[in-house]
Design a protein around this motif. Structure first.
Motif: not given
Length: 262
Positions: A44-51, A66-72, A88-96, A104-108
């Motif tokens: 789910a994380d990766l799918a949302a990240h890609n979108v 992004s959390e999924e590309s944090a190694n910059i 892309p997906l905040d709330g691991t425990k809530e999802f499970i 889903v979180n996007i900030a400028l």
């Protein structure tokens, strides 16, 4: 009601598209993943990240963290004045747990400050939007309404946002310092900051680890709604002169402890 900034409308659309991808996985039986190497959360994380990355690249040339590309590397990041900050997906425990309280979180971010943010909760069908200098809104049940942080009034019960997952001794100490009655409002993920933004709580003290992508979008919503997001010193949690929480100002992407207050 239309938002005053067309860019914000585009970010809302991207957030919802990412949320749709997450829901395709969320609605499956998680047991089907037990025989595979991947987890539903990872997928789910990766799918949302890609979108999100694809959507942002189509409307903007700004860099994306992004959390999924944090190694910059910091050497590259420190050259950024303006960039997109994504979880892309905040709330691991809530999802499970499948309680719906993930986002889903996007900030400028502009010069260390969140100037626009969208927080979308796909199960709850709630979208929080904040635009610096223009205001904050909650879209729910197809209606868009402005939201404003609500200051505590004398004699009123304090509403303090906490986590369903853990409570620390420091939080209990802070509650004692407030004076008067205090009611704990439990919520998951970045929705905790949004509760202060919408006036449903007065305070959200965070005395546990978070990363910048966990807070950036909801921080923008909170400040656009009139709240403050400041660095929290456990020895003096209610200090009036606490500095603002900032982004991309150091090597680490970990946040210090912070306080969201109306």
């Amino acid at each position: 009601m239309a938002l005053p900034d067309p860019l914000a409308e585009q970010i809302v659309s991207i957030s919802k598209a990412a949320g749709d991808k997450i829901m395709e996985i969320y609605e499956k039986d998680f047991a089907i993943y037990e025989k595979e190497d991947t987890s539903p959360l990872t997928e789910a994380d990766l799918a949302a990240h890609n979108v999100i990355v694809e959507g942002l690249a189509a409307i903007s040339d700004l860099p994306i963290l992004s959390e999924e590309s944090a190694n910059i590397a910091w050497e590259e990041r420190q050259t950024w004045d303006k960039y997109w900050l994504v979880d892309p997906l905040d709330g691991t425990k809530e999802f499970i747990k499948k309680n719906g309280e993930f986002t889903v979180n996007i900030a400028l971010i502009d010069k260390g400050k969140p100037v626009m943010g969208v927080v979308y909760a796909p199960v709850l069908k709630r979208t929080y939007i904040g635009i610096d200098g223009a205001g904050a809104w909650l879209e729910s049940d197809g209606e868009m309404n402005p939201i404003t942080a609500k200051k505590h009034s004398s004699g009123e019960t304090w509403k303090v946002v906490g986590s369903r997952s853990h409570q620390s001794p420091e939080i209990k100490t802070l509650l004692e310092q407030l004076g008067g009655e205090a009611e704990l409002v439990a919520m998951g993920s970045s929705l905790k900051l949004c509760l202060v933004a919408s006036g449903d709580a007065h305070l959200y003290p965070r005395l546990g680890p978070t990363s910048e992508w966990d807070t950036g979008a909801a921080h923008a919503v909170a400040t656009a709604a009139g709240a403050k997001v400041t660095v929290l010193d456990p020895a003096n949690p209610l200090a009036d002169d606490a500095p603002d929480l900032t982004y991309n100002q150091k090597d680490s992407v970990l946040n210090p402890f912070f306080l969201v207050s109306a």
